[in-house]
Structures are given as structure tokens and as C-alpha cells.
Design a protein around this motif. Structure first.
Motif, PDB file in Angstrom:
ATOM      1  N   GLY A 173       0.797  -1.220   0.000  1.00 15.23           N
ATOM      2  CA  GLY A 173       0.000   0.000   0.000  1.00 15.23           C
ATOM      3  C   GLY A 173       0.826   1.264   0.000  1.00 15.23           C
ATOM      4  O   GLY A 173       0.278   2.365  -0.105  1.00 15.23           O
TER       5      GLY A 173
ATOM      6  N   ASP B 145       0.100   4.397  -2.011  1.00 14.26           N
ATOM      7  CA  ASP B 145      -0.311   4.197  -3.400  1.00 14.26           C
ATOM      8  C   ASP B 145      -1.535   5.042  -3.737  1.00 14.26           C
ATOM      9  O   ASP B 145      -1.764   5.376  -4.900  1.00 14.26           O
ATOM     10  CB  ASP B 145      -0.615   2.712  -3.656  1.00 14.26           C
ATOM     11  CG  ASP B 145       0.641   1.845  -3.551  1.00 14.26           C
ATOM     12  OD1 ASP B 145       1.752   2.395  -3.691  1.00 14.26           O
ATOM     13  OD2 ASP B 145       0.503   0.628  -3.316  1.00 14.26           O
ATOM     14  N   ASP B 146      -2.321   5.393  -2.706  1.00  9.65           N
ATOM     15  CA  ASP B 146      -3.496   6.241  -2.915  1.00  9.65           C
ATOM     16  C   ASP B 146      -3.133   7.722  -2.966  1.00  9.65           C
ATOM     17  O   ASP B 146      -3.998   8.582  -3.151  1.00  9.65           O
ATOM     18  CB  ASP B 146      -4.542   6.005  -1.822  1.00  9.65           C
ATOM     19  CG  ASP B 146      -3.995   6.319  -0.415  1.00  9.65           C
ATOM     20  OD1 ASP B 146      -2.829   6.769  -0.298  1.00  9.65           O
ATOM     21  OD2 ASP B 146      -4.738   6.111   0.564  1.00  9.65           O
ATOM     22  N   GLU B 147      -1.840   8.033  -2.774  1.00  8.83           N
ATOM     23  CA  GLU B 147      -1.309   9.405  -2.774  1.00  8.83           C
ATOM     24  C   GLU B 147      -1.870  10.267  -1.640  1.00  8.83           C
ATOM     25  O   GLU B 147      -1.701  11.482  -1.638  1.00  8.83           O
ATOM     26  CB  GLU B 147      -1.544  10.095  -4.129  1.00  8.83           C
ATOM     27  CG  GLU B 147      -0.839   9.383  -5.280  1.00  8.83           C
ATOM     28  CD  GLU B 147      -0.968  10.138  -6.587  1.00  8.83           C
ATOM     29  OE1 GLU B 147      -1.769  11.087  -6.656  1.00  8.83           O
ATOM     30  OE2 GLU B 147      -0.262   9.761  -7.543  1.00  8.83           O
ATOM     31  N   LYS B 148      -2.542   9.625  -0.675  1.00  5.50           N
ATOM     32  CA  LYS B 148      -3.080  10.341   0.488  1.00  5.50           C
ATOM     33  C   LYS B 148      -2.467   9.823   1.789  1.00  5.50           C
ATOM     34  O   LYS B 148      -2.251  10.586   2.725  1.00  5.50           O
ATOM     35  CB  LYS B 148      -4.607  10.208   0.541  1.00  5.50           C
ATOM     36  CG  LYS B 148      -5.327  10.865  -0.642  1.00  5.50           C
ATOM     37  CD  LYS B 148      -6.820  10.652  -0.538  1.00  5.50           C
ATOM     38  CE  LYS B 148      -7.555  11.285  -1.718  1.00  5.50           C
ATOM     39  NZ  LYS B 148      -9.020  11.053  -1.650  1.00  5.50           N
ATOM     40  N   SER B 149      -2.233   8.530   1.834  1.00  5.41           N
ATOM     41  CA  SER B 149      -1.636   7.931   3.025  1.00  5.41           C
ATOM     42  C   SER B 149      -0.151   8.270   3.087  1.00  5.41           C
ATOM     43  O   SER B 149       0.486   8.501   2.058  1.00  5.41           O
ATOM     44  CB  SER B 149      -1.815   6.408   3.007  1.00  5.41           C
ATOM     45  OG  SER B 149      -3.191   6.062   2.949  1.00  5.41           O
TER      46      SER B 149
ATOM     47  N   THR C 187      -3.622   7.374   7.365  1.00  9.42           N
ATOM     48  CA  THR C 187      -4.444   7.068   6.193  1.00  9.42           C
ATOM     49  C   THR C 187      -5.852   7.620   6.400  1.00  9.42           C
ATOM     50  O   THR C 187      -6.339   7.675   7.540  1.00  9.42           O
ATOM     51  CB  THR C 187      -4.498   5.534   5.966  1.00  9.42           C
ATOM     52  OG1 THR C 187      -5.107   5.253   4.703  1.00  9.42           O
ATOM     53  CG2 THR C 187      -5.274   4.828   7.064  1.00  9.42           C
TER      54      THR C 187
ATOM     55  N   LYS D 203     -11.964   5.301   6.223  1.00  8.65           N
ATOM     56  CA  LYS D 203     -12.922   4.886   5.177  1.00  8.65           C
ATOM     57  C   LYS D 203     -14.361   4.857   5.703  1.00  8.65           C
ATOM     58  O   LYS D 203     -15.296   5.184   4.981  1.00  8.65           O
ATOM     59  CB  LYS D 203     -12.533   3.512   4.633  1.00  8.65           C
ATOM     60  CG  LYS D 203     -11.187   3.487   3.914  1.00  8.65           C
ATOM     61  CD  LYS D 203     -10.902   2.093   3.359  1.00  8.65           C
ATOM     62  CE  LYS D 203      -9.577   2.058   2.612  1.00  8.65           C
ATOM     63  NZ  LYS D 203      -8.425   2.260   3.496  1.00  8.65           N
TER      64      LYS D 203
END
Length: 302
Positions: free
Chosen positions: A78, A107-111, A214, A217
């Protein structure tokens, strides 16, 4: 016999050097501290441009290489495989004096993930003790630090303060010596009645410290009782601000009262949230999210 005696004498002569040899972390800290002191002295004298900037870039590169050697390879699902040196500048300013380590983007460019060592973190705590927020006792151990919102602000959040809304009761992974998770919000101003939106998980394992953040969700909601508490404080704060405005901004006591009511309201809202959140469905979902992240960090390949 004389040869053996000479060899023994040679070993004994070098023994103090072996005992006193600096560890890679100590050598890194020595270089960083010397370079930072020198560059900030130049900065204070108005000489931070030109040659000083070039020296800073060179030193940051050298420090980054030393840090890569100290931390070694990091592979956490991740997160990107290639990290960067966590210290962004040796001058004063945003990105300076953070926790020494390597920073990785999700990988989400936020975490975000910062990987340090436990000994570097302990050195960080000793160095920053004098800067600690007055309302909070400086932590005396790594475990205490991982429960402190101000620790996360200093260590991994240079441009916003971290406010902890609730502890997430994760189980410590078998490979970890410490593991904590919190539900938080980062804010540059008073958080007020804003809901949290992030999970921070910290795991100590095999001499390393992993701090990952992160986006949460699960959909987070506030209890009506908490909204009521915040609204009541807001009403009182508005009266104080109206009085301050009516004085032509001259009555400083009114402004102090306003600021205190805002801070008290924020703290009361977070306490209420923590009390009510545990019985909400989203809390269990958030805890599962945090547990999954903690398990990944503890199982990180070196």
C-alpha cells in the motif's frame, strides 16, 4: 611468547576505540546537529543564500544517504517502495526538525508512512522536550509519546496540528513490541466541532518505528449530545466576540474569553465524541481498518 604479548598489547590499545566507536545513528545525529547549528547561525546573520544553500543541499543528500543505510529496505503493502529523507530543510521553517527517518507516500497518494528507529525516536524526544506544549507533560517513554497528539504534530505533521479524538483498541501484532492507533484530525486552526477524518497507526518492531496515517474509510458521525455541547459553547463564544467588536476591539478580556470558550468547546466536543463513538458501528469498522494497517506494518519486509 613475545609475539603473543605484543599482539595482546595491540588489542588492548585499540579496545577503547572499539568500545567508543559511534553507532551509525550517533554518527548521523552528530553530522545533522553540527550542520544544522552552522547553517542556522548563518541564517540568523542573514547569510542563508548562495553558498549556505548549496551546503544545505549537499548535507541533506549526505544525511539522506546515511538514513537509507540506517533504515534499510522498506516494503509495506500500500506504500511506495522508494522513500525520501524526512527532514526537508536544515534552516528554520516548515519541514525542519521532524522525526529523523524515511518518508513514503501511499499508493493512494493520500496515506503517509514515516519509518525511523526506536533509538532515533528516543533522541528526538530528548531534543524536543523543551519545545513541548505547556498543557501536556513531555513523554518519558516511547509508549507515552505514541499517546500524545503533540508528538505526532512534531514528528510527522509540520504544517498542521494533530488532534486525537479517540484511541482505537487494536491488538498488538505478534512481531511488534508496541502498537497504537488513534482517530484524529489535522488542522491549522482550532478544530472546533469538526469530525475526525484520519487514522494514525504506530508500530515498533525489530528496532524500527513505523508511523502511518491514512484517510478513514468508514463514515463517521457525531452524536446529537456532542452537537449540542458544541452549539452551546459556540453561542457563548459568539457573545464574547460580539462584546469584543462592540468595544472597538479594545477589550482584550472579551477576546481572551472568546478564545478560551472556543478551546473549551473543542475539548468538550472531542471528549463527548470519544465517549459516544465506542458504541457506534463506525467505531468497530475504524478499529478494523487500523488493525489491518498495524498488521501490515509489523509484517513489513526488511
Amino acid at each position: 611468547m613475545m609475539a603473543k604479548t605484543a599482539s595482546l598489547a595491540l588489542l588492548l590499545a585499540f579496545a577503547p576505540l572499539a568500545v567508543s566507536a559511534a553507532t551509525p545513528e550517533e554518527a548521523y545525529l552528530s553530522l545533522r546537529n553540527r550542520a544544522t547549528a552552522k547553517l542556522r547561525k548563518l541564517e540568523a546573520a542573514g547569510q542563508a543564500a548562495g553558498a549556505a544553500e548549496a551546503e544545505e543541499r549537499k548535507t541533506l543528500k549526505e544525511l539522506g544517504e546515511k538514513m537509507e543505510a540506517i533504515i534499510g529496505p522498506v516494503s509495506v503493502p500500500g506504500f511506495q517502495k522508494l522513500g525520501k529523507y524526512s527532514i526537508e530543510t536544515l534552516f528554520e521553517g516548515v519541514g525542519a526538525d521532524q522525526l529523523d527517518g524515511l518518508a513514503f507516500t501511499g499508493d493512494d497518494e493520500k496515506s503517509q508512512l514515516t519509518v525511523s528507529t526506536q533509538s532515533l525516536t528516543e533522541a528526538f524526544l530528548r531534543a524536543r522536550r523543551k519545545d513541548w506544549e505547556k498543557s501536556e507533560k513531555p513523554p518519558q517513554s516511547l509508549g507515552e509519546a505514541l499517546a500524545s497528539p503533540f508528538f505526532y504534530t512534531l514528528a510527522v505533521s509540520p504544517d498542521a496540528g494533530v488532534e486525537i479524538y479517540a484511541d482505537l483498541p487494536i491488538a498488538k501484532p505478534a512481531a511488534a513490541t508496541l502498537a497504537t492507533a488513534v482517530l484524529d484530525l489535522r488542522s491549522q486552526d482550532d478544530a472546533g466541532g469538526t469530525l475526525p477524518d484520519e487514522i494514525i497507526v504506530a508500530v515498533a518492531s525489530e528496532g524500527r518505528l513505523y508511523i502511518a496515517s491514512t484517510p478513514a474509510k468508514a463514515k463517521i458521525e457525531s452524536a446529537p449530545a456532542c452537537e449540542k455541547i458544541w452549539s452551546e459553547h459556540q453561542a457563548k463564544a459568539k457573545k464574547a466576540m460580539d462584546s469584543y467588536s462592540a468595544s472597538g476591539l479594545a477589550n482584550e478580556k472579551d477576546f481572551e474569553n472568546y478564545a478560551n470558550l472556543q478551546a473549551e468547546g473543542s475539548a468538550a466536543f472531542r471528549r463527548c465524541f470519544a465517549e459516544h463513538a465506542k458504541s457506534e458501528k463506525f467505531f468497530a469498522a475504524l478499529t478494523q481498518e487500523a488493525q489491518a494497517l498495524a498488521d501490515k506494518l509489523a509484517a513489513a519486509k526488511r
